[in-house]
Design a protein around this motif. Structure first.
Motif, PDB file in Angstrom:
ATOM      1  N   VAL A 245       1.648  57.893 113.553  1.00 18.22           N
ATOM      2  CA  VAL A 245       0.871  58.112 114.987  1.00 18.22           C
ATOM      3  C   VAL A 245       0.419  56.646 115.532  1.00 18.22           C
ATOM      4  N   ARG A 246       0.046  56.494 116.688  1.00 16.66           N
ATOM      5  CA  ARG A 246      -0.590  55.364 117.231  1.00 16.66           C
ATOM      6  C   ARG A 246      -1.209  55.740 118.150  1.00 16.66           C
ATOM      7  N   ALA A 247      -2.322  55.227 118.546  1.00 15.06           N
ATOM      8  CA  ALA A 247      -3.320  55.207 119.812  1.00 15.06           C
ATOM      9  C   ALA A 247      -3.179  54.176 120.624  1.00 15.06           C
TER      10      ALA A 247
ATOM     11  N   ASP B 204      -9.184  46.977 104.172  1.00 16.75           N
ATOM     12  CA  ASP B 204      -9.537  46.768 102.861  1.00 16.75           C
ATOM     13  C   ASP B 204      -8.747  47.806 101.747  1.00 16.75           C
ATOM     14  N   VAL B 205      -8.493  48.707 102.572  1.00 20.63           N
ATOM     15  CA  VAL B 205      -7.562  49.823 101.736  1.00 20.63           C
ATOM     16  C   VAL B 205      -6.004  49.161 101.525  1.00 20.63           C
ATOM     17  N   ASP B 206      -5.873  48.659 102.596  1.00 20.52           N
ATOM     18  CA  ASP B 206      -4.509  47.590 102.545  1.00 20.52           C
ATOM     19  C   ASP B 206      -4.402  46.712 101.790  1.00 20.52           C
ATOM     20  N   ASP B 207      -5.590  46.047 101.649  1.00 22.52           N
ATOM     21  CA  ASP B 207      -5.696  44.850 100.620  1.00 22.52           C
ATOM     22  C   ASP B 207      -5.635  45.436  99.260  1.00 22.52           C
ATOM     23  N   ILE B 208      -6.337  46.645  98.949  1.00 23.74           N
ATOM     24  CA  ILE B 208      -6.255  46.929  97.472  1.00 23.74           C
ATOM     25  C   ILE B 208      -4.747  47.201  96.874  1.00 23.74           C
ATOM     26  N   MET B 209      -4.168  47.861  98.114  1.00 28.43           N
ATOM     27  CA  MET B 209      -2.719  48.174  97.579  1.00 28.43           C
ATOM     28  C   MET B 209      -1.873  47.088  97.505  1.00 28.43           C
ATOM     29  N   LYS B 210      -1.960  45.892  98.369  1.00 32.95           N
ATOM     30  CA  LYS B 210      -0.954  44.987  98.208  1.00 32.95           C
ATOM     31  C   LYS B 210      -1.367  43.758  97.340  1.00 32.95           C
TER      32      LYS B 210
ATOM     33  N   THR C 144       2.276  66.282  96.969  1.00 35.28           N
ATOM     34  CA  THR C 144       2.800  66.707  97.987  1.00 35.28           C
ATOM     35  C   THR C 144       4.436  66.531  97.792  1.00 35.28           C
ATOM     36  N   ILE C 145       4.808  65.139  97.958  1.00 37.29           N
ATOM     37  CA  ILE C 145       6.223  64.750  97.876  1.00 37.29           C
ATOM     38  C   ILE C 145       6.845  65.028  96.559  1.00 37.29           C
ATOM     39  N   ILE C 146       6.259  65.177  95.452  1.00 40.70           N
ATOM     40  CA  ILE C 146       6.781  65.664  94.159  1.00 40.70           C
ATOM     41  C   ILE C 146       7.145  67.077  94.248  1.00 40.70           C
TER      42      ILE C 146
ATOM     43  N   HIS D  28      -3.120  63.025  96.486  1.00 41.38           N
ATOM     44  CA  HIS D  28      -2.440  64.451  97.442  1.00 41.38           C
ATOM     45  C   HIS D  28      -1.427  64.069  97.855  1.00 41.38           C
ATOM     46  N   GLN D  29      -1.056  62.820  98.293  1.00 42.28           N
ATOM     47  CA  GLN D  29       0.146  62.667  99.182  1.00 42.28           C
ATOM     48  C   GLN D  29       1.345  62.599  98.094  1.00 42.28           C
ATOM     49  N   THR D  30       1.111  61.946  96.859  1.00 41.00           N
ATOM     50  CA  THR D  30       2.357  61.826  96.081  1.00 41.00           C
ATOM     51  C   THR D  30       2.639  63.186  95.419  1.00 41.00           C
TER      52      THR D  30
ATOM     53  N   PHE E 225       8.025  56.399 105.188  1.00 42.38           N
ATOM     54  CA  PHE E 225       6.789  55.600 105.016  1.00 42.38           C
ATOM     55  C   PHE E 225       6.226  54.889 106.136  1.00 42.38           C
ATOM     56  N   GLY E 226       6.534  55.298 107.460  1.00 45.70           N
ATOM     57  CA  GLY E 226       6.218  54.464 108.381  1.00 45.70           C
ATOM     58  C   GLY E 226       7.163  53.353 108.813  1.00 45.70           C
ATOM     59  N   TYR E 227       6.786  52.437 109.776  1.00 45.57           N
ATOM     60  CA  TYR E 227       7.505  51.238 110.023  1.00 45.57           C
ATOM     61  C   TYR E 227       6.610  50.261 110.663  1.00 45.57           C
ATOM     62  N   GLY E 228       6.987  48.947 110.284  1.00 46.12           N
ATOM     63  CA  GLY E 228       6.184  47.921 111.023  1.00 46.12           C
ATOM     64  C   GLY E 228       5.233  47.359 110.195  1.00 46.12           C
ATOM     65  N   ARG E 229       4.036  46.835 110.687  1.00 45.27           N
ATOM     66  CA  ARG E 229       2.964  46.158 109.915  1.00 45.27           C
ATOM     67  C   ARG E 229       2.002  46.939 109.031  1.00 45.27           C
ATOM     68  N   TRP E 230       2.276  48.221 109.595  1.00 46.72           N
ATOM     69  CA  TRP E 230       1.374  49.304 108.849  1.00 46.72           C
ATOM     70  C   TRP E 230       2.259  50.246 107.913  1.00 46.72           C
ATOM     71  N   ALA E 231       3.516  49.849 107.619  1.00 46.77           N
ATOM     72  CA  ALA E 231       4.314  50.830 106.869  1.00 46.77           C
ATOM     73  C   ALA E 231       3.521  50.899 105.722  1.00 46.77           C
ATOM     74  N   CYS E 232       3.576  52.083 104.864  1.00 48.46           N
ATOM     75  CA  CYS E 232       2.647  52.391 103.752  1.00 48.46           C
ATOM     76  C   CYS E 232       2.951  51.282 102.787  1.00 48.46           C
ATOM     77  N   PRO E 233       1.771  51.000 102.150  1.00 45.79           N
ATOM     78  CA  PRO E 233       1.778  49.749 101.216  1.00 45.79           C
ATOM     79  C   PRO E 233       1.818  50.396  99.815  1.00 45.79           C
TER      80      PRO E 233
HETATM   81  C1  HEM Z   1       5.460  59.798  98.623  1.00 47.84           C
HETATM   82  C2  HEM Z   1       4.307  59.416  99.068  1.00 47.84           C
HETATM   83  C3  HEM Z   1       3.748  58.791 100.146  1.00 47.84           C
HETATM   84  C4  HEM Z   1       4.023  59.011 101.566  1.00 47.84           C
HETATM   85  C5  HEM Z   1       5.266  59.949 102.035  1.00 47.84           C
HETATM   86  C6  HEM Z   1       3.307  58.031 102.430  1.00 47.84           C
HETATM   87  C7  HEM Z   1       3.593  58.019 103.675  1.00 47.84           C
HETATM   88  C8  HEM Z   1       2.744  57.182 104.626  1.00 47.84           C
HETATM   89  C9  HEM Z   1       2.951  56.968 105.980  1.00 47.84           C
HETATM   90  C10 HEM Z   1       3.877  57.666 106.969  1.00 47.84           C
HETATM   91  C11 HEM Z   1       2.077  56.043 106.562  1.00 47.84           C
HETATM   92  C12 HEM Z   1       1.761  55.672 107.990  1.00 47.84           C
HETATM   93  C13 HEM Z   1       2.660  54.432 108.122  1.00 47.84           C
HETATM   94  C14 HEM Z   1       2.616  54.201 109.610  1.00 47.84           C
HETATM   95  O1  HEM Z   1       2.147  54.676 110.355  1.00 47.84           O
HETATM   96  O2  HEM Z   1       3.808  53.182 109.978  1.00 47.84           O
HETATM   97  C15 HEM Z   1       1.193  55.635 105.329  1.00 47.84           C
HETATM   98  C16 HEM Z   1       0.278  54.848 105.429  1.00 47.84           C
HETATM   99  C17 HEM Z   1      -0.596  54.447 104.149  1.00 47.84           C
HETATM  100  N1  HEM Z   1      -0.246  54.764 102.950  1.00 47.84           N
HETATM  101 FE1  HEM Z   1       1.289  56.168 102.280  1.00 47.84          FE
HETATM  102  N2  HEM Z   1       2.600  57.296 101.619  1.00 47.84           N
HETATM  103  C18 HEM Z   1       2.572  57.851 100.250  1.00 47.84           C
HETATM  104  C19 HEM Z   1       2.024  57.363  99.110  1.00 47.84           C
HETATM  105  C20 HEM Z   1       1.216  56.553  99.236  1.00 47.84           C
HETATM  106  C21 HEM Z   1       0.221  56.039  97.969  1.00 47.84           C
HETATM  107  C22 HEM Z   1       0.560  56.459  96.799  1.00 47.84           C
HETATM  108  C23 HEM Z   1      -0.701  55.076  98.430  1.00 47.84           C
HETATM  109  C24 HEM Z   1      -1.683  54.427  97.630  1.00 47.84           C
HETATM  110  C25 HEM Z   1      -1.903  54.460  96.389  1.00 47.84           C
HETATM  111  C26 HEM Z   1      -0.656  54.930 100.010  1.00 47.84           C
HETATM  112  C27 HEM Z   1      -1.387  54.333 100.787  1.00 47.84           C
HETATM  113  C28 HEM Z   1      -1.445  54.129 102.105  1.00 47.84           C
HETATM  114  C29 HEM Z   1      -2.186  53.316 103.007  1.00 47.84           C
HETATM  115  C30 HEM Z   1      -3.258  52.356 102.453  1.00 47.84           C
HETATM  116  C31 HEM Z   1      -1.547  53.569 104.206  1.00 47.84           C
HETATM  117  C32 HEM Z   1      -2.116  52.945 105.505  1.00 47.84           C
HETATM  118  C33 HEM Z   1      -1.389  51.637 105.988  1.00 47.84           C
HETATM  119  C34 HEM Z   1      -1.822  50.332 105.461  1.00 47.84           C
HETATM  120  O3  HEM Z   1      -2.758  50.139 104.862  1.00 47.84           O
HETATM  121  O4  HEM Z   1      -1.011  49.339 105.635  1.00 47.84           O
HETATM  122  N3  HEM Z   1       0.587  55.869 100.479  1.00 47.84           N
HETATM  123  N4  HEM Z   1       1.773  56.191 104.179  1.00 47.84           N
END
Ligand code: HEM
Length: 498
Positions: free
Chosen positions: A371-373, A120-126, A306-308, A302-304, A433-441
């Protein structure tokens, strides 16, 4: 002799295949059970948190590509880049959802809403975010300009050092509010709530646990304490009646109204998704919308933020890049917009800024950031990994491998200009930003935001780090925990001419 009917041949064939498959499975299972466990390397809390890079790379180079360690009382596995692709992409053996849920301590979320949380979170992002990216740029640029100006104007003199993180969080909270909720939510009380909720979710998901004495001495107690204090007290308190009521009534008035692209927010998107055909949103769906909204806030703020901090600190250490990025800002602002009032830079053309960001994300020092399990007992490199184990590819090997990047240990801010690889282009040599199907959307939004911040900051000031240095607080969690350091900022007098 009577001929054998085709039905009997088919049934016989099925039975035989079933017997053979079951036999092979049984043998494979027996084979996996006989496999040895990977070598165990004993690491202290300090090795894991403060000497992460050295201890993880030594563990693997000295003991082979798969190693067992103990972290916060649990057995976990680390692998080198020989197995990175396999672990990140072979979904039949390794699960992103189980890995992330277990790492963040949110397995319980799978028992709610048919376990669709990550999807569901993935869907919001995509689907919600991706469509809005081009509209977002002009809306967020003034917020970044305001945030950068507030930071530059904060210290009484260029000799007074200042902490960047609160400014990054405040700016990101405003940006997140605009992007996800729209102008109607832009109120100081709500912005404050969003900053606090982002820290609460970071705390409850364990992103800050390596910094807690209790978490590594008595992990179970830490989990109970964090859960009770954050979920039962802090989150309800910070959500507060105002923000909670605003969301609740927003859900109420969006019901049955369909999607209006002009006024689309994450709330209208989710209401449209979860309402029944007669326009009702059940209590369960309303609470689910609250959960998804909280998750989006965490990623975005939080995530962005931190990277800022990471990218700004690197820029502080590279004054030559500050000059280059400022020059780039001038060129892309002039080329794209002539309005004297609020000129917008054309972010797509900010190639040097983008290259700088990609290089910081590659070089900032991640040792593990994905990470993966294992979804079953797995044979990995001739070792047995039990079902449900957490496996961390040591991404440092990938970032610094000459197989993917020439002269990989050198920080070269412009190395990606003209290569076609942007900060959001994932690859085995670039796993930020990860890799593959679950790379950060959320990465396209994140890069747009970080670019806007850096451009807005070099527009109004030059800056350096106090003592030309920063401190890494948690080597295991470089991506999620900002480094500590203070900026010395000297505002420019000629901002208006840009
Ligand atoms: C610079 C900032 C960010 C970094 C470094 C980052 C990094 C990552 C990484 C490493 C993963 C795991 C990918 C994997 O295991 O293959 C991930 C997943 C994810 N990230 Fe980010 N992220 C960032 C910003 C964001 C933002 C701004 C959003 C949403 C607004 C977001 C939403 C998500 C979601 C929903 C996932 C889960 C994977 C999925 O749903 O496909 N991230 N992110």
């Amino acid at each position: 002799m009577s001929p054998i009917s085709p039905e009997i041949v088919t049934i016989g064939g099925f039975c035989l295949s079933a017997v053979v498959i079951s036999h092979l499975r049984h043998n494979a299972k027996r084979y996996r059970c006989q496999l040895p466990k990977p070598p165990f390397v004993s690491l202290t809390h300090d090795d894991i948190v403060h000497r992460t890079e050295e201890s993880m790379t030594n563990a693997l180079t000295q003991n082979g590509p798969v190693v067992r360690i103990c972290r916060n009382g649990s057995t976990e596995y680390i692998v080198d880049n020989e197995y990175t692709r396999k672990v990140l992409t072979q979904e039949s053996s390794f699960s992103f959802e189980n890995g992330m849920a277990s790492l963040l301590g949110i397995n319980w979320l799978f028992s709610l809403h048919s376990g669709t949380f990550f999807r569901d979170v993935d869907d919001i992002m995509k689907n919600f975010l991706a469509r809005r990216l081009s509209d977002i740029e002009p809306k967020v640029w003034p917020i970044f300009e305001r945030g950068a100006r507030a930071l530059s104007d904060a210290p009484p003199s260029p000799q007074s050092p200042i902490d960047l993180l609160p400014f990054a969080q405040a700016t990101m909270a405003e940006v997140t509010t605009t992007v996800f909720f729209g102008e109607k939510y832009m109120e100081p009380g709500i912005i404050k709530a969003i900053i606090a909720l982002a820290s609460d979710t970071a705390e409850v998901t364990g992103l800050l646990q390596n910094r807690s004495w209790l978490a590594h001495k008595v992990p179970v107690l830490w989990r109970i304490w964090t859960w009770t204090s954050v979920v039962l007290f802090k989150i309800p308190l910070h959500f507060g009646p105002k923000f909670a009521w605003r969301l609740w009534s927003d859900i109420e008035c969006r019901k049955g109204s369909g999607l209006d692209n002009e006024d689309e927010t994450v709330v209208s998107y989710l209401v449209n998704r979860y309402q029944t055909s007669d326009g009702r949103v059940s209590l369960g769906s309303r609470l689910w919308i609250f959960v998804l909204v909280l998750a989006s806030i965490l990623g975005s703020v939080h995530q962005t933020a931190t990277i800022i901090v990471w990218t700004t600190f690197f820029l502080a250490l590279h004054p030559e890049s500050q000059i280059e990025i400022r020059e780039e800002l001038m060129s892309i602002t002039e080329q794209s917009h002539e309005s004297p009032t609020s000129p917008l830079p054309d972010l797509k053309k900010a190639l040097r800024t983008d290259s700088f960001i990609r290089e910081v994300l590659r070089m900032k020092g991640d040792t593990v950031n994905v990470v993966r399990a294992s979804v079953r007992d797995v044979d990995l490199g001739g070792y047995s990994i039990p079902k449900g184990s957490l496996i961390f590819p040591v991404t440092r090997f990938s970032y610094r491998s000459p197989q993917y990047t020439e002269n990989p240990d050198k920080f070269d801010a412009n190395r990606w200009v003209g290569t076609g690889k942007t900060s959001a282009t994932t690859g085995l040599g670039y796993l930020a930003f990860g890799y593959g199907r679950w790379a950060c959307p959320g990465r396209f939004l994140a890069v747009l935001e970080i670019k806007s911040w850096l451009l807005a900051l070099v527009k109004c000031s030059k800056f350096k780090l106090e003592g030309e240095n920063y401190q890494v607080l948690d080597g295991w969690n470089i991506t999620a925990v900002a480094p500590e350091g203070r900026l010395l900022i000297e505002p420019y007098d000629d901002i208006k001419s840009l």
